[in-house]
Write a protein that holds these residues in place. Sequence first.
Motif, PDB file in Angstrom:
ATOM      1  N   ASN A 135       0.856  -1.187   0.000  1.00  0.00           N
ATOM      2  CA  ASN A 135       0.000   0.000   0.000  1.00  0.00           C
ATOM      3  C   ASN A 135       0.902   1.250   0.000  1.00  0.00           C
ATOM      4  O   ASN A 135       2.130   1.135  -0.012  1.00  0.00           O
ATOM      5  CB  ASN A 135      -0.982  -0.017   1.178  1.00  0.00           C
ATOM      6  CG  ASN A 135      -0.271   0.000   2.518  1.00  0.00           C
ATOM      7  OD1 ASN A 135       0.853   0.469   2.649  1.00  0.00           O
ATOM      8  ND2 ASN A 135      -0.940  -0.532   3.532  1.00  0.00           N
ATOM      9  N   GLU A 136       0.317   2.429   0.068  1.00  0.00           N
ATOM     10  CA  GLU A 136       1.086   3.675  -0.016  1.00  0.00           C
ATOM     11  C   GLU A 136       2.124   3.783   1.098  1.00  0.00           C
ATOM     12  O   GLU A 136       3.285   4.107   0.849  1.00  0.00           O
ATOM     13  CB  GLU A 136       0.137   4.883   0.039  1.00  0.00           C
ATOM     14  CG  GLU A 136      -0.709   5.077  -1.193  1.00  0.00           C
ATOM     15  CD  GLU A 136       0.109   5.502  -2.393  1.00  0.00           C
ATOM     16  OE1 GLU A 136       1.108   6.230  -2.223  1.00  0.00           O
ATOM     17  OE2 GLU A 136      -0.246   5.101  -3.513  1.00  0.00           O
ATOM     18  N   GLU A 137       1.702   3.523   2.330  1.00  0.00           N
ATOM     19  CA  GLU A 137       2.604   3.652   3.473  1.00  0.00           C
ATOM     20  C   GLU A 137       3.745   2.634   3.386  1.00  0.00           C
ATOM     21  O   GLU A 137       4.905   2.953   3.621  1.00  0.00           O
ATOM     22  CB  GLU A 137       1.818   3.471   4.779  1.00  0.00           C
ATOM     23  CG  GLU A 137       2.659   3.453   6.038  1.00  0.00           C
ATOM     24  CD  GLU A 137       3.428   4.743   6.272  1.00  0.00           C
ATOM     25  OE1 GLU A 137       4.458   4.690   6.992  1.00  0.00           O
ATOM     26  OE2 GLU A 137       3.021   5.803   5.761  1.00  0.00           O
ATOM     27  N   GLU A 138       3.429   1.386   3.065  1.00  0.00           N
ATOM     28  CA  GLU A 138       4.461   0.352   2.947  1.00  0.00           C
ATOM     29  C   GLU A 138       5.432   0.677   1.819  1.00  0.00           C
ATOM     30  O   GLU A 138       6.645   0.489   1.964  1.00  0.00           O
ATOM     31  CB  GLU A 138       3.804  -1.004   2.695  1.00  0.00           C
ATOM     32  CG  GLU A 138       3.017  -1.530   3.882  1.00  0.00           C
ATOM     33  CD  GLU A 138       2.170  -2.740   3.533  1.00  0.00           C
ATOM     34  OE1 GLU A 138       1.810  -3.476   4.473  1.00  0.00           O
ATOM     35  OE2 GLU A 138       1.851  -2.947   2.343  1.00  0.00           O
ATOM     36  N   ASN A 139       4.914   1.182   0.722  1.00  0.00           N
ATOM     37  CA  ASN A 139       5.780   1.539  -0.400  1.00  0.00           C
ATOM     38  C   ASN A 139       6.709   2.689  -0.010  1.00  0.00           C
ATOM     39  O   ASN A 139       7.893   2.688  -0.357  1.00  0.00           O
ATOM     40  CB  ASN A 139       4.955   1.919  -1.625  1.00  0.00           C
ATOM     41  CG  ASN A 139       5.819   2.112  -2.843  1.00  0.00           C
ATOM     42  OD1 ASN A 139       6.649   1.271  -3.166  1.00  0.00           O
ATOM     43  ND2 ASN A 139       5.641   3.239  -3.508  1.00  0.00           N
ATOM     44  N   ARG A 140       6.176   3.671   0.713  1.00  0.00           N
ATOM     45  CA  ARG A 140       6.998   4.793   1.148  1.00  0.00           C
ATOM     46  C   ARG A 140       8.121   4.297   2.064  1.00  0.00           C
ATOM     47  O   ARG A 140       9.282   4.676   1.901  1.00  0.00           O
ATOM     48  CB  ARG A 140       6.133   5.827   1.879  1.00  0.00           C
ATOM     49  CG  ARG A 140       6.879   7.107   2.258  1.00  0.00           C
ATOM     50  CD  ARG A 140       6.065   7.993   3.167  1.00  0.00           C
ATOM     51  NE  ARG A 140       5.748   7.359   4.446  1.00  0.00           N
ATOM     52  CZ  ARG A 140       6.620   7.183   5.457  1.00  0.00           C
ATOM     53  NH1 ARG A 140       7.853   7.571   5.322  1.00  0.00           N
ATOM     54  NH2 ARG A 140       6.242   6.611   6.576  1.00  0.00           N
TER      55      ARG A 140
END
Length: 150
Positions: A31-36
């Motif tokens: 997800n966005e947070e994990e990718n960041r």
Amino acid sequence: MTNEDRTNRRMRVGRKPKKDRAKFRYTVNLNEEENRRFLLMLSKSGMTNVSRFINHALFGKEIKVVKIDKATMDYYIRLTNFYHQFQAIGNNYNQVVKAIYHNFGEKAASVLLAKVVRATAELIVVSKQIIALTKEYEQKWLKKQTKELL
């Protein structure tokens, strides 16, 4: 000449095949947070090859994290510049002493050399202060940063 002889004689072109080729692939959805977080970890490690980074992370191989501190770099650059200036002063010192011996008599040379010795003593005091400040900086900041990385 048989067909088999021709293939054995023919030169092979291209890269030699690897003995244990990596041929299994997996996909992971983030997800966005994990990718960041993943991209942040990748950038901190300094690795450019994403596959190699993931491989090291999965199998517990060492991942080096390089953190560049701007203040430390500035201090190091200024200290290096100062060191070069200190070397130049040492070269000038040698040239002055030679010029005094060649151009003046014994009495005048001893008076002039006494002034040079006083200036050198002041320079030694300043250099000792710089060494003390550098050691203090290393103890307070550099060791603190290495503990943060661990």
